[in-house]
Design a protein around this motif. Structure first.
Motif, PDB file in Angstrom:
ATOM      1  N   ASP A 141       0.855  -1.183   0.000  1.00  0.00           N
ATOM      2  CA  ASP A 141       0.000   0.000   0.000  1.00  0.00           C
ATOM      3  C   ASP A 141       0.897   1.242   0.000  1.00  0.00           C
ATOM      4  O   ASP A 141       1.728   1.415   0.890  1.00  0.00           O
ATOM      5  CB  ASP A 141      -0.886  -0.040   1.251  1.00  0.00           C
ATOM      6  N   ALA A 142       0.723   2.111  -0.977  1.00  0.00           N
ATOM      7  CA  ALA A 142       1.557   3.308  -1.125  1.00  0.00           C
ATOM      8  C   ALA A 142       1.273   4.366  -0.055  1.00  0.00           C
ATOM      9  O   ALA A 142       1.957   5.385  -0.008  1.00  0.00           O
ATOM     10  CB  ALA A 142       1.372   3.898  -2.517  1.00  0.00           C
ATOM     11  N   GLN A 143       0.291   4.124   0.797  1.00  0.00           N
ATOM     12  CA  GLN A 143       0.000   5.066   1.879  1.00  0.00           C
ATOM     13  C   GLN A 143       0.423   4.514   3.239  1.00  0.00           C
ATOM     14  O   GLN A 143       0.213   5.158   4.253  1.00  0.00           O
ATOM     15  CB  GLN A 143      -1.491   5.413   1.882  1.00  0.00           C
ATOM     16  N   ASN A 144       1.042   3.334   3.244  1.00  0.00           N
ATOM     17  CA  ASN A 144       1.415   2.683   4.494  1.00  0.00           C
ATOM     18  C   ASN A 144       2.929   2.782   4.719  1.00  0.00           C
ATOM     19  O   ASN A 144       3.709   2.020   4.145  1.00  0.00           O
ATOM     20  CB  ASN A 144       0.970   1.219   4.462  1.00  0.00           C
ATOM     21  N   SER A 145       3.347   3.732   5.565  1.00  0.00           N
ATOM     22  CA  SER A 145       4.776   3.969   5.826  1.00  0.00           C
ATOM     23  C   SER A 145       5.485   2.738   6.367  1.00  0.00           C
ATOM     24  O   SER A 145       6.635   2.471   6.003  1.00  0.00           O
ATOM     25  CB  SER A 145       4.953   5.114   6.828  1.00  0.00           C
ATOM     26  N   ASN A 146       4.835   1.980   7.254  1.00  0.00           N
ATOM     27  CA  ASN A 146       5.462   0.786   7.825  1.00  0.00           C
ATOM     28  C   ASN A 146       5.732  -0.271   6.756  1.00  0.00           C
ATOM     29  O   ASN A 146       6.788  -0.904   6.750  1.00  0.00           O
ATOM     30  CB  ASN A 146       4.603   0.192   8.946  1.00  0.00           C
ATOM     31  N   ALA A 147       4.775  -0.471   5.860  1.00  0.00           N
ATOM     32  CA  ALA A 147       4.960  -1.455   4.787  1.00  0.00           C
ATOM     33  C   ALA A 147       6.088  -1.014   3.849  1.00  0.00           C
ATOM     34  O   ALA A 147       6.902  -1.835   3.413  1.00  0.00           O
ATOM     35  CB  ALA A 147       3.653  -1.644   4.016  1.00  0.00           C
ATOM     36  N   ILE A 148       6.155   0.274   3.563  1.00  0.00           N
ATOM     37  CA  ILE A 148       7.219   0.797   2.695  1.00  0.00           C
ATOM     38  C   ILE A 148       8.579   0.605   3.364  1.00  0.00           C
ATOM     39  O   ILE A 148       9.545   0.188   2.724  1.00  0.00           O
ATOM     40  CB  ILE A 148       6.948   2.276   2.339  1.00  0.00           C
ATOM     41  N   GLU A 149       8.654   0.856   4.666  1.00  0.00           N
ATOM     42  CA  GLU A 149       9.885   0.639   5.420  1.00  0.00           C
ATOM     43  C   GLU A 149      10.294  -0.837   5.335  1.00  0.00           C
ATOM     44  O   GLU A 149      11.477  -1.158   5.190  1.00  0.00           O
ATOM     45  CB  GLU A 149       9.690   1.054   6.878  1.00  0.00           C
ATOM     46  N   HIS A 150       9.316  -1.730   5.384  1.00  0.00           N
ATOM     47  CA  HIS A 150       9.577  -3.171   5.271  1.00  0.00           C
ATOM     48  C   HIS A 150      10.197  -3.491   3.900  1.00  0.00           C
ATOM     49  O   HIS A 150      11.113  -4.323   3.805  1.00  0.00           O
ATOM     50  CB  HIS A 150       8.267  -3.928   5.499  1.00  0.00           C
ATOM     51  N   ILE A 151       9.715  -2.843   2.834  1.00  0.00           N
ATOM     52  CA  ILE A 151      10.294  -3.057   1.497  1.00  0.00           C
ATOM     53  C   ILE A 151      11.754  -2.614   1.479  1.00  0.00           C
ATOM     54  O   ILE A 151      12.622  -3.326   0.975  1.00  0.00           O
ATOM     55  CB  ILE A 151       9.483  -2.341   0.395  1.00  0.00           C
ATOM     56  N   TYR A 152      12.041  -1.432   2.027  1.00  0.00           N
ATOM     57  CA  TYR A 152      13.427  -0.958   2.054  1.00  0.00           C
ATOM     58  C   TYR A 152      14.329  -1.953   2.790  1.00  0.00           C
ATOM     59  O   TYR A 152      15.436  -2.245   2.348  1.00  0.00           O
ATOM     60  CB  TYR A 152      13.525   0.420   2.711  1.00  0.00           C
ATOM     61  N   LYS A 153      13.852  -2.485   3.908  1.00  0.00           N
ATOM     62  CA  LYS A 153      14.650  -3.455   4.679  1.00  0.00           C
ATOM     63  C   LYS A 153      14.845  -4.746   3.891  1.00  0.00           C
ATOM     64  O   LYS A 153      15.943  -5.285   3.836  1.00  0.00           O
ATOM     65  CB  LYS A 153      13.979  -3.750   6.023  1.00  0.00           C
TER      66      LYS A 153
END
Length: 190
Positions: free
Chosen positions: A35-47
């Motif tokens: 979800d492009a509005q979910n900061s936690n999920a985006i952080e998970h992608i970076y990790k």
């Protein structure tokens, strides 16, 4: 096939809405999405990708109507490019809005593509929002050309793997063009 696609879309939607990561086929390469509005999920992608968060990610939208939710002003050139291009093209827009702050580049821009792929279109429509899409590899490693080339680390790092098109050989990543509101055009990746 339609029933199988609907089942895969429903499973992917559940994962996205729960803040999870999906591995899915796009119009270009296999992508890791959230979800492009979910900061936690985006952080998970970076990790998962072992990628510094200063390197911006691409997101997908279903159509130009959805695009308007995430970009304050769509340059006329963007609509012209979308009309004439015959290959997948990601456009970087100035003045992103309504997206997770860690998805937006430091200069306030966002890279968005409207994929020409039925599965992606249906998923985006039913999700009714932008989905992050970044190549299914660890940073610094080659982009997988097929499902078989995706590393175990990536496969184990996502919450749901879409079970469609595993045999598909992917084309290369999309072209990337940066369009400034002042009319500047810069080709980032041909």
């Amino acid at each position: 096939m339609i029933q199988k696609m609907n089942e895969e879309i429903n499973n992917a939607l559940q994962t996205l809405k729960a803040g999870g990561l999906i591995l899915f086929p796009t119009d270009t390469v296999w992508g890791i999405g959230c979800d492009a509005q979910n900061s936690n999920a985006i952080e998970h992608i970076y990790k998962l990708k072992q990628r510094h968060d200063s390197k911006a990610l691409i997101c997908l939208v279903a159509d130009d109507r959805m695009l308007k939710k995430y970009v304050k002003k769509i340059p006329e050139a963007a609509l012209n490019i979308m009309d004439v291009t015959d290959k997948p093209t990601t456009i970087i827009y100035d003045d992103a809005q309504n997206l997770a702050p860690n998805l937006i580049a430091e200069d306030g821009s966002i890279a968005i593509r409207i994929p020409d792929d039925d599965f992606c279109f249906q998923l985006l429509r039913r999700f009714n929002g932008a989905i992050v899409s970044t190549s299914a590899n660890i940073s610094g490693f080659p982009t997988p050309k097929s499902f078989k080339e995706i590393s175990q680390e990536v496969l184990k790092g996502v919450d749901y793997v879409v079970n469609l098109h595993h045999e598909k050989i992917c084309s290369k990543p999309s072209s990337i063009i940066k369009l400034g509101n002042g009319g500047q055009v810069k080709v980032i990746r041909a």
